[in-house]
Design an enzyme around this catalytic site. Structure first.
Site, PDB file in Angstrom:
ATOM      1  CB  SER A 156      87.652 101.528  41.719  1.00  0.00           C
ATOM      2  OG  SER A 156      86.728 101.801  42.752  1.00  0.00           O
ATOM      3  CG  LEU A 157      86.426  95.533  39.231  1.00  0.00           C
ATOM      4  CD1 LEU A 157      86.409  94.034  39.025  1.00  0.00           C
ATOM      5  CD2 LEU A 157      86.027  96.243  37.943  1.00  0.00           C
ATOM      6  CB  ALA A 195      89.140  91.674  39.080  1.00  0.00           C
ATOM      7  CD  GLU A 196      92.296  98.782  42.298  1.00  0.00           C
ATOM      8  OE1 GLU A 196      93.473  99.107  42.505  1.00  0.00           O
ATOM      9  OE2 GLU A 196      91.420  99.585  41.897  1.00  0.00           O
ATOM     10  CG  ASP A 197      85.578  93.570  44.101  1.00  0.00           C
ATOM     11  OD1 ASP A 197      85.197  94.610  44.680  1.00  0.00           O
ATOM     12  OD2 ASP A 197      84.939  92.506  44.129  1.00  0.00           O
TER      13      ASP A 197
END
Length: 914
Positions: free
Chosen positions: A576-577, A628-630
């Site tokens: 959750s970036l 990266a989870e964005d």
């Protein structure tokens, strides 16, 4: 490596003048606290950077002062994954011409350099910044004691309370001075081991105990005087030992030579003194005979005063004496004789704090007394049935320490990730353990063809219903699954099966729990988190870290390095970036305009943290994997940090599962738009991690895709017939294949989805009376009907990619994408993928355009009977040869039979030259 020549065993530099170095500014002074002392790295106290120029210089024998590494502020930025530093480099690469965003990147780069200098002023380099776990928390000292260190700048008093001292707040506390707390708020507590009755204390202060050895290495009763005698005879030469023991003797003799035996008493008696250079020349002339004597063993180091101001970096030594000294071997073997083993330690001392003892921190703050779980605790027993949570001192005896057996594997080719939660991995209605997961689930993952596992909910959290995302103790493995040794075995066994282990890390927010977590840790509101509204997540009730604070960065960097160092984790997915990158926590409408990525709501400090985190991880662990989870797709996620990017290896395309979910729930099967689907699947394909559904699609009240499809068939036909099961199975297979074949080198599957698990996940909570009925996996379905067919297909797809590397063949080259016929075809390298999404119409032959003329062999067919299909293709249709008919702008074409809701993968096995 440009470095200090003496420390690395190089010959001394020639006599050469060097300009005086400018003094450090007041803000750059290094503190003298225990946690931030200068550490030597490879024998050198400065920050050394390897380079081709430095290595060539060392090989050529040039070791002058000009080769020394500059101090941190003067040093160039490390370019671990790129050459020249260009803060806006990736904009040119992708043709982005937005002046405001480019200026934002330049400003961010300036702030990055300032943040890096601020860190290096305290901790030398990223290696030291990320090694806080070596000092912080509880550690056994070699000299029969345990050291504890904690950061709590808002506290007035600190002590340890626990089983070991009957929970008294005054017995084991931080004292005043350097053993109390420093200017940065770091508290230091020493727990002395207790001498057993009848035992004598150690005679020598340097007596060491090797606690981890289960044998008495070196403890053979050698007398200390005998040890010193042997050391002196074999290491020190006759002249050296005398001067070493009485260092002022030479100074006294020089004084007598210059001023006589008694020396002058008044200025009149002193008379006129020649200058320092003349006095030195006179003394050296008197010592010429001694210096010319080749048999003399006395050291002959000189310091030349040539009129320059003294500089510790420009000390010149005599080459002969230097080489003579470097040729000696220190008497380390003798000092080993002074180290006692664990058996001797157990006989003499009682541990100040024993293995598995419970303890907490006691603080006196301006608002009163507090008890907290140490922030660096490595094992925590959470709150159970109203009992208070405790930290557990984890110091197992040698026979219980897990011994690593396997090396870390390297993923060669595509990344096929199996995402799982240990607690729900069993078939029983309970919390599964690390041991059960290792024995039962790891072999299944290997058999299913995956080469990586991604674990969620591993880091300690108070509420099991939070799935592990409200983290309370960042350095602790969740005790509800087992012990740290159990988790090490899980990781090691996965490595033995040639699978890398990734950890879902939550640094974007933290639990707001005050008794267990970090919130109001030292009684103040500005220790780890922002104050006011910025310190609270707008919707999730969690706390937001201060990414601009050096000590908070010290904590977060060390946490990343801890999991890699202690548990051999191979990579991280940063969860959750969007919660950390924006002050609105990502809960805002995004149109994709560049202004949204550089306006007043963007947290520049969080971006700088991610850049430094990636630089640190890839520098210290070159094979690390970062994901990266964005949800906002921040520009430059996977671009090198030297080119203005954030430095991740992969980014998660969160739009894909949402797109499939929207189609399944809202659009009839005959009205699906192939163009809309492909637009989501292939946008920004490079380094893209794709998945059909992960835990988000089956947690918190949502249904799994299998449940949605089967439910729709039941609603339309009042029951799920064989034909309905066939249609559902066919749709799931082509969705899986299309998502996998368009990914950018990485694919993820959540536990159970490989065999179309029909039930959603629901963790025990008050809303379901804390039931475990849906917090498990129905593994018995693997041997039944549609679930067995889906698993066979998923397994063969993973196996095919393991052999052919399907998703590493460049970006998809789309030849056909027709909404009317619901037909899609594209190529990746020598592979041709064709899809027929039409639920009803079955065309006899499709003309599919291809660029390369040749023979194409069918290597995967979703309509095979072993996959639950009808097997309409005959064996003589498995090999196809192109014709020269132009179709869809391609020079050649294939005539293919493609049943409804089916997909094929062809491989070019023979090229025809015309």
């Amino acid at each position: 490596m440009a470095s200090c020549s003496i420390a690395l065993g190089r010959p001394p530099p020639p006599l050469a003048a060097e300009p005086r170095r400018p003094p450090l500014s007041s803000g750059a002074r290094l503190p003298t606290t225990r946690h931030s002392r200068l550490r030597r790295r490879d024998g050198c106290p400065c920050r050394c950077v390897p380079s081709s120029s430095s290595s060539s210089s060392s090989s050529s024998g040039r070791t002058g002062p000009q080769e020394r590494a500059p101090r941190p502020r003067q040093q160039k930025q490390r370019t671990s994954r790129g050459d020249a530093v260009d803060p806006v480099g990736f904009l040119t690469k992708h043709g982005i011409s937005d002046r405001a965003f480019a200026q934002f990147l330049r400003d961010r780069h300036k702030a990055l350099k300032d943040r890096r200098w601020e860190l290096y002023s305290r901790f030398i380099d990223l290696k030291v910044v990320s090694s806080g776990f070596e000092l912080m928390g509880m550690h056994r000292h070699r000299q029969h004691r345990v050291d504890f260190m904690e950061w709590a700048p808002g506290a007035r008093y600190c002590s340890l309370v626990g089983d070991f001292n009957q929970w008294t707040e005054t017995e084991n506390c931080a004292r005043e001075g350097h053993l109390g707390h420093d200017d940065f708020g770091y508290w230091f507590v020493i727990l002395e081991d207790k001498l057993r009755e009848g035992q004598e204390p150690d005679e020598h202060y340097f007596q060491e105990y090797n606690y981890v050895d289960d044998y008495d290495k070196g403890d053979n009763g050698v007398d200390l005087e005998e040890l010193f005698r042997r050391s002196n005879e074999e290491y020190w030469e006759p002249g050296e030992l005398k001067s070493h023991k009485s260092r002022l003797e030479i100074v006294a003799k020089l004084y007598e030579q210059m001023f006589g035996p008694n020396g002058p008493q008044t200025e009149e008696e002193l008379g006129e003194m020649p200058d320092a250079q003349t006095r030195y020349n006179q003394w050296k002339a008197s010592q010429k005979e001694v210096k010319d004597d080749s048999e003399s063993s006395s050291p002959c180091y000189d310091i030349i005063d040539n009129g320059q101001e003294f500089d510790i970096f420009n000390v010149v030594t005599d080459r002969v004496s230097f080489e003579k000294f470097q040729g000696k071997s220190p008497p380390l073997a003798y000092w080993v004789e002074m180290r006692k083993g664990r058996k001797a330690w157990m006989e003499k001392y009682i541990p100040a704090i024993s293995h598995k003892d419970k303890y907490r921190l006691y603080f006196n703050t301006p608002d009163g007394a507090l008890e907290r779980i140490p922030a660096w605790a490595t094992y925590v027993l959470p709150d159970v049935r109203g009992k208070q949570s405790y930290a557990v001192h984890w110091e197992p005896p040698p026979e219980e320490i897990y011994k690593w057996r396997f090396e870390r594997p390297k993923v060669k080719g595509s990344l096929r990730i199996y995402e799982c939660h240990v607690g729900i991995s069993g078939s029983e209605q309970k919390i599964s353990s690390f041991q059960e997961f290792t024995s039962n689930v790891l072999p299944h993952i290997k058999d299913a063809g995956y080469n990586a596992i991604q674990l969620i909910g591993i880091v300690e959290h108070k509420d099991y219903s939070s799935v592990g995302y409200k983290v309370t103790n960042y350095f602790a493995v969740s005790s509800r699954f087992g012990t740290p040794e159990d988790f090490k075995k899980l990781v090691d066994e996965a490595h033995g099966l040639e699978m890398v282990v990734l950890l879902d890390i939550v640094h974007s927010y933290a639990s707001a729990d005050e008794l267990v977590g970090l919130s109001l840790f030292d009684g103040s509101n500005d220790c780890y988190f922002h104050t006011g509204k910025r310190g609270h997540h707008k919707y999730w009730g969690t706390r937001m870290f201060k990414y601009d604070d050096v000590d908070v960065l010290h904590f977060l960097f060390s946490n990343l390095n801890w999991w890699v160092t202690e548990y051999h984790i191979d990579g991280f997915q940063f969860h959750s970036l969007s919660s950390m990158l924006y002050t609105h926590n990502g809960f805002s409408t995004f149109t994709g305009a560049m202004e949204e990525y550089c306006n007043q709501y963007v947290d520049k400090d969080a971006l700088i943290y991610l850049i430094l985190a990636n630089e640190m991880l890839h520098e210290l662990h070159p094979d690390i994997i970062t994901i990266a989870e964005d949800a906002t797709f921040y520009p430059g996620l996977c671009e090198p940090t030297t080119q203005g990017g954030l430095g991740f290896d992969y980014w998660v395309n969160l739009s894909i599962p949402e797109m499939w979910l929207w189609h399944l729930e809202n659009v009839p099967g005959q009205e699906w738009s192939m163009n809309k689907i492909m637009k989501v699947l292939i946008s920004k394909n490079c380094n893209m991690l794709s998945y059909v559904e992960n835990h988000n699609q089956s947690i918190s009240g949502r249904k799994s895709f299998a449940e949605i499809i089967l439910h729709k068939e039941k609603c339309s036909n009042n029951s799920v017939s064989d034909d309905g099961i066939f249609r559902a199975c066919s749709l799931l297979k082509i969705i899986k294949l299309l998502t996998f074949s368009t990914s950018g080198g990485a694919y993820l599957n959540f536990i159970g989805n490989e065999f179309a698990h029909p039930k959603r996940i629901e963790f025990p909570m008050s809303g379901n009376d804390y039931s475990f009925g849906l917090a498990n996996r129905q593994w018995e379905l693997l041997e039944k009907g549609v679930h067995k067919h889906i698993f066979n297909f998923d397994k063969d797809l993973m196996s095919l990619d393991g052999k052919e590397r399907l998703i590493l063949r460049g970006s998809p080259n789309i030849h056909h994408c027709d909404d009317t016929s619901m037909f899609i075809s594209f190529t990746r390298g020598p592979f041709l993928f064709v899809f027929n999404f039409n639920p009803d119409a079955t065309s006899g032959l499709y003309s599919v355009g291809v660029d390369e003329a040749g023979e194409y062999q069918l290597i995967l067919n979703t309509d095979e009977t072993k996959y639950g299909g009808r097997g309409e293709l005959k064996s003589n249709q498995y090999m196809k040869r192109t014709s020269d008919n132009r179709v869809g702008g391609c020079r050649n074409s294939l005539e293919l039979a493609l049943p409804s809701r089916s997909a094929h993968v062809y491989k070019l096995v023979r090229i025809l030259r015309i």
